[in-house]
Design a protein around this motif. Structure first.
Motif, PDB file in Angstrom:
ATOM      1  N   SER A  15       3.546 -18.831   2.472  1.00 28.10           N
ATOM      2  CA  SER A  15       4.016 -18.365   1.157  1.00 28.10           C
ATOM      3  C   SER A  15       3.173 -17.238   0.564  1.00 28.10           C
ATOM      4  N   SER A  16       2.389 -16.580   1.368  1.00 26.79           N
ATOM      5  CA  SER A  16       1.496 -15.531   0.856  1.00 26.79           C
ATOM      6  C   SER A  16       2.250 -14.452   0.086  1.00 26.79           C
ATOM      7  N   SER A  17       3.351 -13.976   0.641  1.00 32.97           N
ATOM      8  CA  SER A  17       4.101 -12.900  -0.015  1.00 32.97           C
ATOM      9  C   SER A  17       4.663 -13.356  -1.355  1.00 32.97           C
ATOM     10  N   LYS A  18       5.155 -14.580  -1.429  1.00 35.13           N
ATOM     11  CA  LYS A  18       5.706 -15.103  -2.684  1.00 35.13           C
ATOM     12  C   LYS A  18       4.621 -15.217  -3.748  1.00 35.13           C
ATOM     13  N   ILE A  19       3.451 -15.675  -3.337  1.00 35.46           N
ATOM     14  CA  ILE A  19       2.333 -15.815  -4.280  1.00 35.46           C
ATOM     15  C   ILE A  19       1.935 -14.452  -4.818  1.00 35.46           C
ATOM     16  N   PHE A  20       1.827 -13.473  -3.912  1.00 32.65           N
ATOM     17  CA  PHE A  20       1.419 -12.134  -4.344  1.00 32.65           C
ATOM     18  C   PHE A  20       2.441 -11.522  -5.300  1.00 32.65           C
ATOM     19  N   LYS A  21       3.708 -11.664  -4.985  1.00 33.08           N
ATOM     20  CA  LYS A  21       4.756 -11.021  -5.777  1.00 33.08           C
ATOM     21  C   LYS A  21       4.945 -11.662  -7.148  1.00 33.08           C
ATOM     22  N   LYS A  22       4.327 -12.800  -7.371  1.00 33.01           N
ATOM     23  CA  LYS A  22       4.367 -13.428  -8.690  1.00 33.01           C
ATOM     24  C   LYS A  22       3.414 -12.756  -9.676  1.00 33.01           C
ATOM     25  N   ILE A  23       2.485 -11.962  -9.143  1.00 34.86           N
ATOM     26  CA  ILE A  23       1.547 -11.244 -10.006  1.00 34.86           C
ATOM     27  C   ILE A  23       2.290 -10.086 -10.670  1.00 34.86           C
ATOM     28  N   PHE A  25      -0.548  -3.673  -8.497  1.00 38.63           N
ATOM     29  CA  PHE A  25      -0.559  -4.475  -7.280  1.00 38.63           C
ATOM     30  C   PHE A  25       0.605  -4.040  -6.380  1.00 38.63           C
ATOM     31  N   PHE A  26       0.272  -3.553  -5.172  1.00 40.21           N
ATOM     32  CA  PHE A  26       1.277  -3.015  -4.258  1.00 40.21           C
ATOM     33  C   PHE A  26       1.316  -3.834  -2.965  1.00 40.21           C
ATOM     34  N   TYR A  27       2.536  -4.168  -2.550  1.00 41.10           N
ATOM     35  CA  TYR A  27       2.747  -5.022  -1.374  1.00 41.10           C
ATOM     36  C   TYR A  27       3.246  -4.191  -0.203  1.00 41.10           C
ATOM     37  N   PHE A  28       2.629  -4.401   0.972  1.00 37.38           N
ATOM     38  CA  PHE A  28       3.060  -3.754   2.201  1.00 37.38           C
ATOM     39  C   PHE A  28       3.164  -4.799   3.306  1.00 37.38           C
ATOM     40  N   LEU A  29       4.273  -4.772   4.028  1.00 41.74           N
ATOM     41  CA  LEU A  29       4.499  -5.709   5.127  1.00 41.74           C
ATOM     42  C   LEU A  29       4.366  -4.973   6.454  1.00 41.74           C
ATOM     43  N   SER A  30       3.505  -5.459   7.312  1.00 39.03           N
ATOM     44  CA  SER A  30       3.313  -4.849   8.622  1.00 39.03           C
ATOM     45  C   SER A  30       4.585  -4.973   9.465  1.00 39.03           C
ATOM     46  N   GLU A  31       4.852  -3.972  10.286  1.00 41.03           N
ATOM     47  CA  GLU A  31       6.023  -4.026  11.165  1.00 41.03           C
ATOM     48  C   GLU A  31       5.882  -5.110  12.211  1.00 41.03           C
ATOM     49  N   SER A  32       4.649  -5.383  12.601  1.00 41.36           N
ATOM     50  CA  SER A  32       4.382  -6.449  13.575  1.00 41.36           C
ATOM     51  C   SER A  32       2.984  -6.991  13.317  1.00 41.36           C
ATOM     52  N   HIS A  33       2.720  -8.180  13.799  1.00 46.53           N
ATOM     53  CA  HIS A  33       1.383  -8.749  13.633  1.00 46.53           C
ATOM     54  C   HIS A  33       0.396  -7.997  14.507  1.00 46.53           C
ATOM     55  N   THR A  34      -0.740  -7.629  13.931  1.00 46.51           N
ATOM     56  CA  THR A  34      -1.751  -6.856  14.651  1.00 46.51           C
ATOM     57  C   THR A  34      -3.112  -7.545  14.527  1.00 46.51           C
ATOM     58  N   SER A  35      -4.086  -6.973  15.202  1.00 44.45           N
ATOM     59  CA  SER A  35      -5.462  -7.428  15.028  1.00 44.45           C
ATOM     60  C   SER A  35      -5.926  -7.094  13.616  1.00 44.45           C
ATOM     61  N   LEU A  36      -6.982  -7.764  13.160  1.00 47.06           N
ATOM     62  CA  LEU A  36      -7.503  -7.526  11.815  1.00 47.06           C
ATOM     63  C   LEU A  36      -7.890  -6.067  11.616  1.00 47.06           C
ATOM     64  N   ASN A  57      -7.094  -0.567   9.279  1.00 41.53           N
ATOM     65  CA  ASN A  57      -6.854   0.870   9.417  1.00 41.53           C
ATOM     66  C   ASN A  57      -5.488   1.273   8.865  1.00 41.53           C
ATOM     67  N   LEU A  58      -4.493   0.444   9.078  1.00 46.64           N
ATOM     68  CA  LEU A  58      -3.161   0.734   8.542  1.00 46.64           C
ATOM     69  C   LEU A  58      -3.168   0.693   7.016  1.00 46.64           C
ATOM     70  N   ALA A  59      -3.877  -0.272   6.464  1.00 46.51           N
ATOM     71  CA  ALA A  59      -3.959  -0.391   5.003  1.00 46.51           C
ATOM     72  C   ALA A  59      -4.676   0.806   4.397  1.00 46.51           C
ATOM     73  N   LEU A  60      -5.662   1.343   5.103  1.00 40.78           N
ATOM     74  CA  LEU A  60      -6.408   2.509   4.602  1.00 40.78           C
ATOM     75  C   LEU A  60      -5.497   3.717   4.388  1.00 40.78           C
ATOM     76  N   LYS A  61      -4.411   3.796   5.121  1.00 42.66           N
ATOM     77  CA  LYS A  61      -3.487   4.925   4.984  1.00 42.66           C
ATOM     78  C   LYS A  61      -2.713   4.880   3.664  1.00 42.66           C
ATOM     79  N   LYS A  62      -2.771   3.740   2.985  1.00 42.96           N
ATOM     80  CA  LYS A  62      -1.976   3.563   1.762  1.00 42.96           C
ATOM     81  C   LYS A  62      -2.779   3.781   0.479  1.00 42.96           C
ATOM     82  N   ILE A  63      -4.079   3.969   0.592  1.00 44.52           N
ATOM     83  CA  ILE A  63      -4.895   4.009  -0.618  1.00 44.52           C
ATOM     84  C   ILE A  63      -4.796   5.357  -1.330  1.00 44.52           C
TER      85      ILE A  63
END
Length: 232
Positions: free
Chosen positions: A48-56, A61-72, A77-83
């Motif tokens: 339920s992580s996404s539901k919890i976050f979207k309640k804020i 607060f900005f939500y991004f969903l990865s296209e696929s599960h990746t390593s940490l 690195n992908l998140a850094l592209k959004k800052i």
């Protein structure tokens, strides 16, 4: 500089972090320093992580969903592209900030233009025993790189980083690592910019049974050997 309030980007990489996520998010929302954005990178969670976050209900607060599960470290690195901020920090979904963390760390940057990283002390909360301890017992006047290797200084949790210094690196997080990618990044940063220690405990690291590195010490040692071989 007194009227300069730079934007701080707070990156949360989350994979099935519902258990402690609300504590993490509330610790950010209640910050005394208000000019921040949250980049929440959901690494294909199935809880339920996404539901919890979207309640804020907060436009910062900005939500991004990865296209696929990746390593940490690929996720980081992908998140850094959004800052969008000039400064950034990382907070995992099970960790927390003290209410004045951002205010106190950014103040050091505003007073010292030559800094690349400001780090503080951190509290370790053992979720099993409920005991608390302090991460940095002493901060010797030795080379910052050596302090990082000795695990008595900057961590990815307690550091506020100037984006321009991070982006000078040829690569950010090494995606070949599973455990020491944070340490590797900070070690490389310490060779290129100035660090400053703020002797206050402003963040909390939650130690629990799902911490990956706790149960993979052999892999951690192998990665450390590889890292030091690269630097040699």
């Amino acid at each position: 500089m007194k009227n300069y309030n730079p934007l701080i980007s707070i990156i949360i990489n989350c994979y099935n972090g519902e258990k402690y996520l609300i504590d993490c998010l509330e610790s950010i929302k209640n910050q005394t320093y208000k000019n921040f954005e949250v980049i929440f990178w959901d690494n294909k969670s199935i809880d339920s992580s996404s539901k919890i976050f979207k309640k804020i209900a907060d436009e910062r607060f900005f939500y991004f969903l990865s296209e696929s599960h990746t390593s940490l470290y690929k996720a980081r690195n992908l998140a850094l592209k959004k800052i969008n901020g000039d400064f950034l920090c990382f907070l995992d979904a099970d960790d927390m900030m003290k209410i004045d963390r951002l205010e106190k760390q950014i103040k050091f940057f505003l007073e010292n233009n030559d800094l690349g990283v400001v780090y503080c002390n951190q509290e370790i909360l053992n979720q099993i025993t409920k005991r608390k301890s302090i991460f940095i017992k002493k901060n010797d006047k030795i080379d910052e790189s050596l302090k990082i290797l000795k695990r008595q200084s900057a961590t990815i949790l307690n550091s506020l980083i100037k984006k321009s210094e991070l982006f000078k690196l040829k690569k950010y997080f090494n995606e070949n690592y599973n455990i020491i990618g944070d340490l590797d990044l900070l070690f490389r940063l310490s060779k290129n910019c100035k660090f400053k220690y703020l002797n206050e405990t402003l963040v909390t690291y939650r130690l629990h049974q799902n911490n990956y590195s706790k149960f993979n010490r052999d892999e951690e040692i192998e990665e450390l050997d590889d890292m030091m071989s690269d630097f040699k």
